[in-house]
Structure formats: structure tokens, C-alpha cells
Design a protein around this motif. Structure first.
Motif, short mmCIF file in Angstrom:
data_model
loop_
_atom_site.label_atom_id
_atom_site.label_comp_id
_atom_site.label_asym_id
_atom_site.label_seq_id
_atom_site.Cartn_x
_atom_site.Cartn_y
_atom_site.Cartn_z
N MET A 276 36.24 44.86 35.87
CA MET A 276 35.26 43.88 36.34
C MET A 276 34.56 44.38 37.61
O MET A 276 35.20 44.99 38.47
CB MET A 276 35.95 42.54 36.62
N HIS B 62 37.84 35.46 28.49
CA HIS B 62 38.89 34.48 28.84
C HIS B 62 38.57 33.07 28.34
O HIS B 62 38.42 32.14 29.14
CB HIS B 62 39.18 34.47 30.34
N HIS C 198 39.73 43.06 29.94
CA HIS C 198 39.17 42.30 31.09
C HIS C 198 40.16 42.40 32.25
O HIS C 198 41.21 41.77 32.23
CB HIS C 198 38.96 40.84 30.72
N ASP D 233 42.50 39.37 32.41
CA ASP D 233 41.89 38.77 33.61
C ASP D 233 42.89 38.80 34.77
O ASP D 233 42.87 37.91 35.63
CB ASP D 233 41.39 37.34 33.35
N HIS E 290 40.67 42.94 36.72
CA HIS E 290 40.18 43.08 38.10
C HIS E 290 41.09 44.06 38.84
O HIS E 290 42.29 43.80 38.97
CB HIS E 290 40.19 41.73 38.83
ZN ZN Z 1 37.87 37.94 35.45
#
Ligand code: ZN
Ligand code: DOR
Length: 346
Positions: free
Chosen positions: A40, A175, A14, A248, A16
Motif C-alpha cells: 500500500m 478488504h 494487500h 491489510d 502496509h
Molecule cells: Zn489497507
């Protein structure tokens, strides 16, 4: 005296990466340690069609510095208008690895997400048929639900009904931040997994609020009480196969974080593996770090683990990380655990 630990090269399930100048600056921070990452799709505008996924994947590959080996595993942003045929073709050609569900309004750039879950029922059924996993941001957005309860309420009101209505749908709870999330995964079968971030293993909600507000600890889902952090630590360090790393890592520039209305996201790409070594060592579970970071994720997604390896070394002196990385959009502050870390990737 130094200690070292060699693992299969990890993946980030995960991540970004953003776009443009930010992508250029943050991509090497992940590619240095990780072989693959689930990317993402919450760009502005979001990545909602296969054609947009192709274009975004190509921009990522173009931004990868020469000599770095990294495979972006792309996702499609689910909307109430997603075309099931477009999705199925993207999955069949391996263009996408999964589809991302944002409840509308739940987090950064989620306005195009799903408000009426009945409208995506057909797409979810198609995904179950073709074996395309659904990555879920698991928070309700109802104004009357306290922000600290939004994950638990989402499980009861949205996720469990979707899973019951769509047998065979493979779901990754992204998450997770609560004991409720951990328990729900444990009660599920092989079609249910969860990612856990590095920062949620380290901070609870006091870290954000006590002694002054700390915008760089603010993310969504927001960190919860200590009992929840401990449940996440137990899950991550257990070696159980349905829990795996999804950082994340979510870069925002300092002006966007240090603001009267600051953005959600912790930037952990640069120091995640040393932080995880610290956490797992603290819990007497260094032998489970490879399962969490390198083995469980690929197994859930039906992929092979990486052939290459990384080595983490613990030194007497604390590792020095930059406090910020520079981007042409502005500085991005690294997640600071608040204690010295002695591990580094060597
Ligand atoms: Zn995220
Ligand atoms: O903290 C977060 N930041 N949580 C999310 O769900 C989105 C992310 C972002 O895109 O900045």
C-alpha cells in the motif's frame, strides 16, 4: 498427535509496510511466510509518482534481511492529479502491479485521495486500456452516512457507476466487510475480485465494543455485524476464484492505537497463516486454504502461483506468538483472535 498441511507459498494481496524503523521491523514478519505482497502506498507523503514508487521499492528491498526471498508488488496512489503517462510507463515496465484508490478522507493517510471521481475518469480509462488493475478502498466518506453503511453505499454510488463507465477496468474491492460486498463480487465478471482480511473472518463489531473498547480490533472498514462476518467466511472458504487473501496488516504503535483517538489497523502479518488454518479447519474447508491464500490472487493478477511451499502444522499445545513486536518507533501489538490457535508455520 500432529496434523500438517502443505501449500504453495502464499501471497498477501494487500499489505502496509510503512517506512523507516517500522518497515525494518515488520517486513520480516511478512517475508517469513509470504513470497509477494501488494504494498500500500499511503505513506506520509503518499507514493504518487513512478519515481516515488521506485524509491520506496528500493527502501523495501534494502530493509529485507539477508537470506529472505520476498517480492514487493508496488502500487501507485491515485490522486486527482495523477499523470496517466507516468502511470502507464510504470505499469509497462512492471514497476507497479496496480493503482490504489482512496476516497479522500476514508482512512489513514488518505487526504490526497480522490474527492471528485470525474477528475480521474481519463486515468481510469487509460488503466482499462493497458490492463492495469485498480485496488479500491470501498467506503464513502459523507458525514451523513453511518460508518457501518459506508461500504454498501460506496458500491451503489461510486463503484458501480465507475465500473459501468469504464468497461474493461479490472477492479479489486479491497478488504470487503459486508454481505453486500460479497454479493457484488459474485454478481460481477472476471474483471472483479475482492480481498478479504484475516481479522474480518474472526471478529464482528461486538468484539470491538462489548465489555470495553478494544483498540487493537479497530480497523477500517470497521468490522460489521455477525451476518456479514459469516458471509465473508463463506466466500473465503468457498474456493471461488475471485476471493483472495489481502491481510491489510496495518501496524501502528501502541500509543497510537491505545489513545483517545486511536489509529485504524490490525497487525496480523505474524500470525495470519496459523489463524487462517484455524478458520478454514473450523469451517471444514482446509482443502480450500491454498486457493484463497496462494492460487486465486496470482490468477486474478495474471501471475504464476509460487513454486515453493510452506507447511502448516497443528500441535496439541497452543502456538505461542509474541503479544507485541518491538520497533524503534515503539511496540506494535499483534492481532489476538481471543482463542488458542494450534497451527504454526513450520
Ligand atoms: Zn489497507
Ligand atoms: O485499518 C486500516 N488501516 N484501514 C486502512 O484502510 C488503512 C490502514 C492503515 O494504513 O493503517
Amino acid at each position: 498427535m500432529s496434523q500438517s498441511l502443505t501449500l504453495r507459498r502464499p501471497d498477501d494481496w494487500h499489505l502496509h509496510l510503512r517506512d523507516g524503523a517500522m518497515l525494518q521491523a515488520v517486513l520480516p514478519e511478512t517475508a517469513r511466510d509470504f513470497a509477494r505482497a501488494i504494498i500500500m502506498p499511503n505513506l506520509v507523503p503518499p507514493v504518487v509518482t513512478a519515481a516515488q514508487v521506485t524509491a520506496y521499492r528500493d527502501r523495501i528491498l534494502a530493509a529485507l534481511p539477508q537470506g529472505m526471498d520476498f517480492k514487493p508488488l508496488m502500487t501507485l496512489y491515485l490522486t486527482e492529479d495523477t499523470d496517466a503517462d507516468d502511470l502507464a510507463a510504470a505499469h509497462a515496465s512492471d514497476l507497479i502491479t496496480s493503482v490504489k484508490l482512496y476516497p479522500a478522507g476514508a482512512t489513514t493517510n488518505s487526504a490526497s485521495g480522490v474527492a471528485n471521481f470525474d477528475k480521474v475518469r481519463g486515468v481510469l480509462e487509460r488503466m482499462a486500456e493497458i490492463g492495469c488493475p485498480l485496488c479500491v478502498h470501498g467506503e464513502v466518506t459523507d458525514a451523513d452516512i453511518d460508518i457501518f453503511d459506508r461500504e454498501a453505499v460506496f458500491i451503489d454510488r461510486v463503484l458501480d457507476p465507475i465500473r459501468r463507465a469504464t468497461p474493461g477496468l479490472r477492479v479489486v474491492m479491497e478488504h470487503i466487510t459486508t454481505r453486500d460486498g460479497v454479493d457484488y463480487v459474485l454478481a460481477g465478471g472476471d474483471d472483479l475480485g475482492a480481498t478479504i482480511t484475516t481479522h474480518h473472518l474472526i471478529i464482528n463489531r461486538n468484539h470491538i465494543l462489548v465489555g470495553g473498547i478494544k483498540p487493537h480490533y479497530y480497523c477500517l472498514p470497521v468490522a460489521k455485524r455477525e451476518e456479514h462476518r459469516l458471509a465473508l467466511r463463506a466466500a473465503a472458504t468457498s474456493g471461488r476464484s475471485r476471493f483472495f487473501l489481502g491481510t491489510d496488516s496495518a501496524p501502528h504503535t501502541d500509543p497510537n492505537k491505545e489513545s483517545a483517538c486511536g489509529c485504524a489497523g490490525c497487525f496480523t502479518a505474524t500470525n495470519t497463516m496459523p489463524l487462517l488454518a484455524h478458520v478454514f479447519e473450523e469451517d471444514g474447508a482446509l482443502d480450500q486454504l491454498e486457493a484463497f491464500a496462494s492460487l486465486n490472487g496470482p490468477a486474478f493478477y495474471g501471475l504464476s502461483a509460487n513454486d515453493t511451499q510452506i507447511t502448516l502444522t497443528k500441535s496439541a499445545n497452543p502456538t505461542v506468538f509474541p503479544s507485541k513486536i518491538d520497533t524503534d518507533d515503539g511496540p506494535v501489538t499483534l492481532f489476538d483472535p481471543g482463542y488458542p490457535v494450534h497451527w504454526s508455520v513450520t
